[in-house]
Design a protein around this motif. Sequence first.
Motif, PDB file in Angstrom:
ATOM      1  N   VAL A  78       0.778  -1.295  -0.030  1.00  0.00           N
ATOM      2  CA  VAL A  78       0.082   0.090  -0.014  1.00  0.00           C
ATOM      3  C   VAL A  78       0.876   1.248  -0.188  1.00  0.00           C
ATOM      4  O   VAL A  78       0.457   2.384  -0.508  1.00  0.00           O
ATOM      5  N   LYS A  81       3.136   3.858  -4.503  1.00  0.00           N
ATOM      6  CA  LYS A  81       2.476   4.557  -5.478  1.00  0.00           C
ATOM      7  C   LYS A  81       2.901   4.761  -6.877  1.00  0.00           C
ATOM      8  O   LYS A  81       4.045   4.444  -7.093  1.00  0.00           O
ATOM      9  N   ASP A 128      -2.678   4.320  -6.892  1.00  0.00           N
ATOM     10  CA  ASP A 128      -2.201   2.951  -6.812  1.00  0.00           C
ATOM     11  C   ASP A 128      -1.162   2.182  -7.583  1.00  0.00           C
ATOM     12  O   ASP A 128      -1.224   2.468  -8.787  1.00  0.00           O
TER      13      ASP A 128
END
Length: 170
Positions: A78, A81, A128
């Motif tokens: 997570v 990016k 993402d």
Amino acid sequence: MLRLFVLTTGFALAAGAAEMTAQAARGKEIFFDASKKTQCATCHQLEGKGTAIGPDLTKIARLSPKAISVAILASRTVYAKEVELRVRKKFPAMIATETGESVKLFDLSKMPPEEMTLEKVSIHAIKDNATWRHPPESTGYNSDQLADVIAYIRNVSFGDTKGVQASEVK
């Protein structure tokens, strides 16, 4: 009474951190192995060594060895990016800080990751990440090596000396 507790607790942590098992020592060697471009210390810091680009691993140290192994071997994270610049160049990055007009980040397409500060107006989008892979995912660590690294993380994080069995990371 409170002062005695703080002093005692501080001593216990210091004593636990100073006592490194043979397994944790092997894990430390893997963590800081400069012969691998994908060494953990490229992005993580423990004992004041390494680079604090990635998440603080002491925060996951009390998870089960299996859970830590899953985090280590995760193909995606997570924290990574995809940054797309207005000139349409895309690259994987880890965002360090943002101010009103700029973003400090680490370009993960470079090894070691390159620190840069970009003006927000030069950024088209931050999304993402779908392409960058957490390096340990492809290093081929075996269960014994993972157990050693996890033992090291747990040892320096909270003084654990019990160790980790290879069967616990599968």
